[in-house]
Design an enzyme around this catalytic site. Structure first.
Site, mmCIF file in Angstrom:
data_model
loop_
_atom_site.group_PDB
_atom_site.id
_atom_site.type_symbol
_atom_site.label_atom_id
_atom_site.label_comp_id
_atom_site.label_asym_id
_atom_site.label_seq_id
_atom_site.Cartn_x
_atom_site.Cartn_y
_atom_site.Cartn_z
ATOM 1 N N HIS A 62 0.656 -1.016 0.377
ATOM 2 C CA HIS A 62 -0.239 0.196 -0.267
ATOM 3 C C HIS A 62 0.933 1.139 -0.499
ATOM 4 O O HIS A 62 1.911 1.702 1.016
ATOM 5 C CB HIS A 62 -1.090 0.276 1.277
ATOM 6 C CG HIS A 62 -2.256 -1.073 1.359
ATOM 7 N ND1 HIS A 62 -3.456 -0.575 0.710
ATOM 8 C CD2 HIS A 62 -1.911 -2.252 1.470
ATOM 9 C CE1 HIS A 62 -3.754 -1.905 0.733
ATOM 10 N NE2 HIS A 62 -3.293 -2.766 1.252
ATOM 11 N N GLU A 87 -4.847 -2.554 11.775
ATOM 12 C CA GLU A 87 -3.601 -2.327 11.816
ATOM 13 C C GLU A 87 -3.696 -1.234 12.845
ATOM 14 O O GLU A 87 -2.880 -0.944 13.175
ATOM 15 C CB GLU A 87 -3.502 -1.223 10.526
ATOM 16 C CG GLU A 87 -2.383 -2.252 9.158
ATOM 17 C CD GLU A 87 -2.719 -1.028 7.877
ATOM 18 O OE1 GLU A 87 -1.888 -0.429 8.051
ATOM 19 O OE2 GLU A 87 -3.643 -0.837 7.524
ATOM 20 N N ALA A 114 -8.159 -6.921 -2.400
ATOM 21 C CA ALA A 114 -7.664 -8.384 -3.004
ATOM 22 C C ALA A 114 -8.963 -9.372 -1.991
ATOM 23 O O ALA A 114 -9.184 -8.308 -1.132
ATOM 24 C CB ALA A 114 -5.935 -8.641 -2.807
ATOM 25 N N ASN A 236 -6.438 -15.031 -4.217
ATOM 26 C CA ASN A 236 -6.212 -16.656 -3.690
ATOM 27 C C ASN A 236 -7.519 -17.230 -4.021
ATOM 28 O O ASN A 236 -8.331 -16.427 -3.290
ATOM 29 C CB ASN A 236 -5.400 -16.516 -2.566
ATOM 30 C CG ASN A 236 -5.970 -15.877 -1.055
ATOM 31 O OD1 ASN A 236 -6.327 -14.479 -1.580
ATOM 32 N ND2 ASN A 236 -7.012 -16.457 -0.584
HETATM 33 N N1 HPA Z 1 -9.005 -13.880 3.492
HETATM 34 C C1 HPA Z 1 -8.938 -12.885 3.850
HETATM 35 N N2 HPA Z 1 -8.781 -10.710 3.169
HETATM 36 C C2 HPA Z 1 -7.608 -12.637 2.259
HETATM 37 C C3 HPA Z 1 -7.843 -12.562 1.677
HETATM 38 C C4 HPA Z 1 -8.273 -13.962 2.270
HETATM 39 O O1 HPA Z 1 -8.222 -15.134 1.794
HETATM 40 N N3 HPA Z 1 -7.094 -12.969 0.045
HETATM 41 C C5 HPA Z 1 -6.685 -11.102 -0.146
HETATM 42 N N4 HPA Z 1 -7.895 -11.333 1.358
#
Ligand code: HPA
Length: 279
Positions: A62, A87, A114, A236
């Site tokens: 970031h 954080e 994400a 992911n």
């Molecule tokens: N879990 C929670 N927050 C996230 C993930 C995840 O698998 N991937 C990216 N941010």
């Protein structure tokens, strides 16, 4: 409370002093998705440290600056990086940038993040429009005395993620030939990733995605009447779906991989949102 309003007003003014542009659209770029801000024209780059009272991100990936510039013909205020509850920031601090946006005259935001994919029809790199969220962060940025200057108490959340904006995003994704899913985002506190049992629970309660951001921002944005479009990048598959551990490196790598597609979608959607708010 009174103070939050004054602080937001001061921060907004300090940003606008640095640019002749008067954006009506704000963007927040999530982990690994910050590249879009580098492509703006006529950009003023303002480190968060130079904006009074603005929270500074400590998370890797970031950048921590507000970039006000033109995306094509559309002036935008872009947050390259955000702060998170994990954080150690309070929900009010996490939501503060939305209040600054509001005082800057921002009417719509595009939030990106994400997220881990829970829905099995997703795969790594998938882009997902957020249709709704489930707040499992145990916190809400609106707790405490309500300041009517931001918005009314008990804001409605039935259309937190504007249906019309989702429609626009789908249309633009179609034109670009980009696959765009739609799903429910479960917001958790973090910073540990979930256990496989938690992911199974989230699936059962109707979540398609899981992440650690966005929810507080959406609540504060809606409180001030800002309209929201939110897009997740599935960096992911969530814990326990694939037989492998999760890592932040993977999250960043996937962001990098989808960057071009993601930025093209943002560029296509922006003029549509601008048209909606007549800017
Ligand atoms: N879990 C929670 N927050 C996230 C993930 C995840 O698998 N991937 C990216 N941010």
């Amino acid at each position: 409370m009174d103070e939050q309003f004054t602080l937001a007003e001061t921060a907004a003014r300090s940003v606008l002093e640095r640019t002749p542009l008067r954006p009506r659209i704000g963007l927040v770029l999530g982990s690994g998705l910050g590249g879009f801000a580098d492509s703006l024209d006529d950009a003023a780059r303002i480190p968060y440290a130079e904006i009074p009272a603005f929270p500074r991100s400590t998370a890797i990936g970031h950048a921590g600056q507000m970039v006000v510039g033109n995306a094509g013909a559309v002036p935008v205020a872009v947050m390259q990086g955000r702060v998170h509850l994990y954080e150690g920031y309070t929900a009010q601090e996490v939501a503060f940038p939305m209040r600054v946006f509001s005082r800057m005259g921002i009417r719509s935001v595009i939030l990106t993040n994400a997220a881990g994919g829970i829905n099995l029809s997703y795969s790594q790199g998938a882009l997902v429009l957020i249709r709704d969220h489930i707040n499992l962060q145990g916190q809400n940025p609106l707790t405490g005395a309500n300041d009517d200057r931001f918005g009314m108490c008990f804001p409605d959340m039935t259309q937190a993620y504007a249906r019309a904006y989702r429609e626009m995003a789908r249309e633009e994704a179609n034109k670009l030939g980009t696959m765009l899913h739609e799903g429910i985002y479960a917001g958790l506190l973090g910073p540990s990733y979930e256990t496989p049992a938690e992911i199974e629970y989230l699936r059962r309660i109707g979540a398609d995605l899981v992440g650690m951001s966005t929810v507080c921002e959406v609540i504060a944005a809606r409180h001030t009447g800002i309209k929201v479009l939110a897009i997740s990048c599935v960096t992911n598959m969530a814990a326990g779906i694939l037989d492998q551990p999760l890592s932040h490196a993977e999250v960043m790598e996937t962001g990098e991989r989808v960057k071009t597609t993601f930025e093209a979608l943002l560029r296509a959607v922006l003029p549509r949102v601008a048209q909606d708010i007549g800017s």
